[in-house]
Design an enzyme around this catalytic site. Structure first.
Site, PDB file in Angstrom:
ATOM      1  N   LYS A  35       0.842  -1.207   0.000  1.00  0.00           N
ATOM      2  CA  LYS A  35       0.000   0.000   0.000  1.00  0.00           C
ATOM      3  C   LYS A  35       0.879   1.261   0.000  1.00  0.00           C
ATOM      4  CE  LYS A  35      -0.179  -0.478   5.023  1.00  0.00           C
ATOM      5  NZ  LYS A  35      -0.945  -1.034   6.151  1.00  0.00           N
ATOM      6  N   ARG A 130     -10.080  -0.271  15.298  1.00  0.00           N
ATOM      7  CA  ARG A 130     -10.109   0.547  14.096  1.00  0.00           C
ATOM      8  C   ARG A 130     -11.119  -0.135  13.186  1.00  0.00           C
ATOM      9  NH1 ARG A 130      -4.418   1.527  11.152  1.00  0.00           N
ATOM     10  NH2 ARG A 130      -4.969  -0.557  10.439  1.00  0.00           N
ATOM     11  N   TYR A 255      16.269  29.827   8.609  1.00  0.00           N
ATOM     12  CA  TYR A 255      15.030  30.459   9.060  1.00  0.00           C
ATOM     13  C   TYR A 255      14.980  30.524  10.581  1.00  0.00           C
ATOM     14  CZ  TYR A 255      13.173  30.050   4.326  1.00  0.00           C
ATOM     15  OH  TYR A 255      12.964  30.170   2.979  1.00  0.00           O
ATOM     16  N   MET A 303      12.687  23.915   2.705  1.00  0.00           N
ATOM     17  CA  MET A 303      11.992  23.135   1.669  1.00  0.00           C
ATOM     18  C   MET A 303      12.959  22.409   0.737  1.00  0.00           C
ATOM     19  SD  MET A 303       9.172  24.373  -1.126  1.00  0.00           S
ATOM     20  CE  MET A 303       7.996  24.999   0.049  1.00  0.00           C
TER      21      MET A 303
END
Ligand SMILES: *Cc1c(COP(=O)(O)O)cnc(C)c1O
Length: 358
Positions: A35, A130, A255, A303
């Protein structure tokens, strides 16, 4: 020149890991869990490498359809099943196995008159809370399902573990007992074990096993790496230095200036960031390999780039190779430095990262 950020996918390692699984569970049929784009490694690429398994498992119907359209003839189980009649049509059209875990699905199936067309895995919620029918509803669900003309008999039986990655947690044995007790009178094939079950809970190995993360060479346990378990990591993540500069004491990096040099510092800028799937929350000090040697991450991951302290590598220069995880740097260690699990790291690789098959 190699791309700025690339992942090497080692397909021989997939085979090695599958062999390892077969050694541990020689009598079980293997349903390889691929998956989420083969845990980020590429759905079709991984399916191709796993041709010899007995079945594939995916989470969603569109993943199953992709496999069928690519020509795979294997049994394909869709672990989340279907939620509406149109989706059920796709299961029939593409011959996918459905997980049946809730009443709505029973209602949709009961309306169908086609004979013996659908293979189903009836799911017991043995404690994960679940998907699946609760203990007290399971027998009734089995009865209703077995009366649906569309459902092939015998119905197959499945459950999933919540805590199997913790070898000291008694919950897994309780889940195994619960499942065995509830399916005792039914003839269908059974399936319990995920990777942690296969490695840690021998009595969870039944007719079908469902290895996922171990096929990619990753440990399901927090305290041991895949390599230590005899697995081979399938994905390596690489980049390169694109700048090296000398900073003064007191200069801050990146940053928010979240890192300030306490001494004159040789800084390396690496061309990979969260836009590639490298985790933004990697802590200061997370190891990175530059020219095969460990250096610490400093500053904030951005990024497209991240920064490292090259104090131990004064001669490093732009173009030098960088490894974010792979040979010599276990992905399990990176996950720990990021307060996550390796699953999220491999799944998080973005399409910008070029894939190189090895
Ligand atoms: C994802 C999944 C697996 C595989 O889990 P791993 O921990 O990767 O081995 C097995 N069964 C089900 C139902 C799953 O959702």
């Amino acid at each position: 020149m190699t791309p700025a950020a690339y992942a090497v996918i080692n397909l021989d390692a997939v085979q090695h890991n599958l062999n390892k699984v077969r050694e541990i569970a020689p009598n079980a049929k293997v349903m390889a869990v691929i998956k989420a784009n083969g845990y980020g490694h590429g759905l079709l690429r991984i399916a191709e490498a796993l041709q010899t398994v007995d079945a594939f498992a995916v989470a969603r119907v569109d993943e199953g359809i992709r496999l069928r359209k690519a020509g795979f003839q294997h049994r394909i189980a869709v672990l989340e099943g279907f939620t509406c009649s149109e989706e059920l049509d796709d299961f029939l059209l593409y011959r996918l196995d459905a997980t049946v875990h809730c009443d709505l699905q029973l209602e949709l199936l009961a309306k169908r008159t086609e004979q013996d067309q659908l293979s189903v895995w009836l799911k017991l919620d043995s404690g994960m809370n679940r998907l699946g029918f609760k203990k007290n509803d399971f027998a009734a669900a089995y009865q209703r399902l077995s009366q649906c003309p569309i459902v092939k008999n015998p119905i197959k039986l499945i459950t999933h573990f919540a805590n199997a990655d913790d070898k000291n947690d008694p919950k897994t044995l309780q889940q195994i007992d619960c499942f065995n007790a509830l399916v005792a009178d039914y003839p269908g094939e059974r399936s319990m074990a995920n990777s942690a079950g296969i490695l840690g809970w021998p009595t969870s190995i039944t007719d079908w096993i469902r290895p996922g993360v171990i096929l990619y060479g990753i440990s399901p346990f927090a305290d041991i790496t895949g390599e230590e378990l005899g697995l081979m990591p399938v994905m390596e993540l690489h980049s390169r230095l694109i700048a090296v500069k000398h900073l003064d004491k007191g200069d801050s990096v990146g940053y928010s200036g979240s890192w300030t040099c306490e001494q004159p510092t040789t800084l390396g800028v690496v061309a990979i960031g969260y836009g590639d799937g490298y985790p933004r929350y990697a802590k200061i000090g997370t190891p990175v390999l530059v020219n095969g040697q460990r250096v610490p991450l400093i500053g904030r991951v951005s990024m497209d780039m991240l920064t490292v302290d090259l104090a131990s590598q004064p001669d490093a220069k732009p173009g030098d190779p960088v490894t974010l995880w792979g040979q010599g740097l276990a992905i399990e260690e990176i996950a720990r430095c990021t307060d996550t699990i390796p699953y999220t790291l491999v799944c998080g690789i973005t399409p910008r990262v070029q894939i190189i098959e090895d």
